[in-house]
Enzyme design. Structure first.
Site, PDB file in Angstrom:
ATOM      1  N   ASP A  50       0.869  -1.176   0.000  1.00 17.44           N
ATOM      2  CA  ASP A  50       0.000   0.000   0.000  1.00 17.44           C
ATOM      3  C   ASP A  50       0.903   1.221   0.000  1.00 17.44           C
ATOM      4  O   ASP A  50       1.749   1.379   0.893  1.00 17.44           O
ATOM      5  CB  ASP A  50      -0.895   0.016   1.242  1.00 17.44           C
ATOM      6  CG  ASP A  50      -2.007  -1.012   1.176  1.00 17.44           C
ATOM      7  OD1 ASP A  50      -2.328  -1.457   0.064  1.00 17.44           O
ATOM      8  OD2 ASP A  50      -2.538  -1.373   2.240  1.00 17.44           O
ATOM      9  N   ASP A  93     -13.412  -3.780  -1.607  1.00 19.49           N
ATOM     10  CA  ASP A  93     -13.291  -3.455  -0.188  1.00 19.49           C
ATOM     11  C   ASP A  93     -14.659  -3.659   0.435  1.00 19.49           C
ATOM     12  O   ASP A  93     -15.635  -3.020   0.032  1.00 19.49           O
ATOM     13  CB  ASP A  93     -12.816  -2.018   0.003  1.00 19.49           C
ATOM     14  CG  ASP A  93     -11.383  -1.825  -0.460  1.00 19.49           C
ATOM     15  OD1 ASP A  93     -10.612  -2.797  -0.415  1.00 19.49           O
ATOM     16  OD2 ASP A  93     -11.038  -0.699  -0.870  1.00 19.49           O
TER      17      ASP A  93
END
Length: 259
Positions: free
Chosen positions: A11, A130
């Site tokens: 990330d 997500d």
């Protein structure tokens, strides 16, 4: 039987690898190019790179970082964050990625999946999901809701229905991230992973919650995942990619050997 894949996830925020818990409290932990090289040399099957604030900041992905990572590793490389159209996909693929991951943009404009699959092939298009656990309702019968913009915006879309729709549109793979489990190191969301994996015929990558090798064993068997994303457990040096693979092989899970 196909080998199960172990995929470190980077990330990236403002050019640095970062890690948080349940999409909050992120801290910078290293250089993504160096970390990608380290995991490649350690035997990772793929690398996933997410520019985690590109969508919420409404900016383009950091293509220079993508290019430098691609020049460093020689395994499949998937890139997501800030990809809004086919031209963005083309830029990322030309920078050296093998796959592009669409998440927020695909929810808002599902046709991007079909357009990308037609332009580059289904195998290049990864749907990032997500997902947050909620009370089951008429709108969200599975009890899992799609959230976009880095966990900031609930969409009122059922995760199971969205996975099936994305497959029909041409997605070649799903990267399924549980916001509830993300960064906790307490294990993957097995119920969610199994539900999605058994509902679609394309590969599903489990994401969120890995803290020890046993968690990967659980999600690759009980959770029926085709691959497992890892982050905290290797980013902080608690475990190695090779050690995880050795444990899985000894437990009867087919993996690409690196030792």
């Amino acid at each position: 039987m196909l080998s199960k894949r172990i995929i470190p996830c980077l990330d990236v925020r403002e050019g640095k690898t970062t890690k948080g818990i349940k999409f909050k409290g992120n801290v910078d932990i290293g250089d993504p190019v160096e970390m990608a090289r380290m995991y490649y040399e350690a035997g990772a099957d793929e690398i996933v790179f997410y520019d985690i604030t590109a969508s919420s900041d409404k900016r383009d992905i950091m293509i220079d970082v993508v290019r430098r990572v691609a020049e460093t590793i020689f395994i499949p490389f998937s890139v997501g964050g800030g990809i809004r159209n086919v031209e963005d996909m083309r830029r990322v693929l030309l920078a050296g990625a093998e796959k592009v991951s669409v998440n927020s943009a695909a929810v808002l404009h599902p046709e991007i999946i079909a357009d990308g699959a037609q332009a580059f092939g289904n195998q290049c298009i990864v749907l990032g999901m997500d997902v947050k656990r909620v009370e089951p309702s008429e709108t969200i019968p599975s009890g899992y809701e799609i959230v976009i913009n880095g966990g900031r915006k609930f969409m009122g879309i059922d995760a199971l229905g969205w996975a099936k729709q994305a497959e029909a549109l041409g997605a070649g793979e799903i990267c399924l991230n549980s916001i509830d489990a993300d960064g906790t190191r307490e294990g993957y969301e097995l119920n969610l992973t199994a539900m999605i994996s058994q509902a679609v015929s394309i590969p599903v990558i489990a994401s969120g919650g890995a803290g020890k090798p046993e968690h990967l064993l659980d999600v690759l068997t009980t959770g029926h995942a085709d691959a497992a994303l890892i982050a905290s457990m290797v980013h902080y040096g608690t475990y190695s990619v090779g050690g995880i693979k050795e444990y899985l092989a000894e437990s009867g899970v087919p993996v690409r050997r690196t030792w």
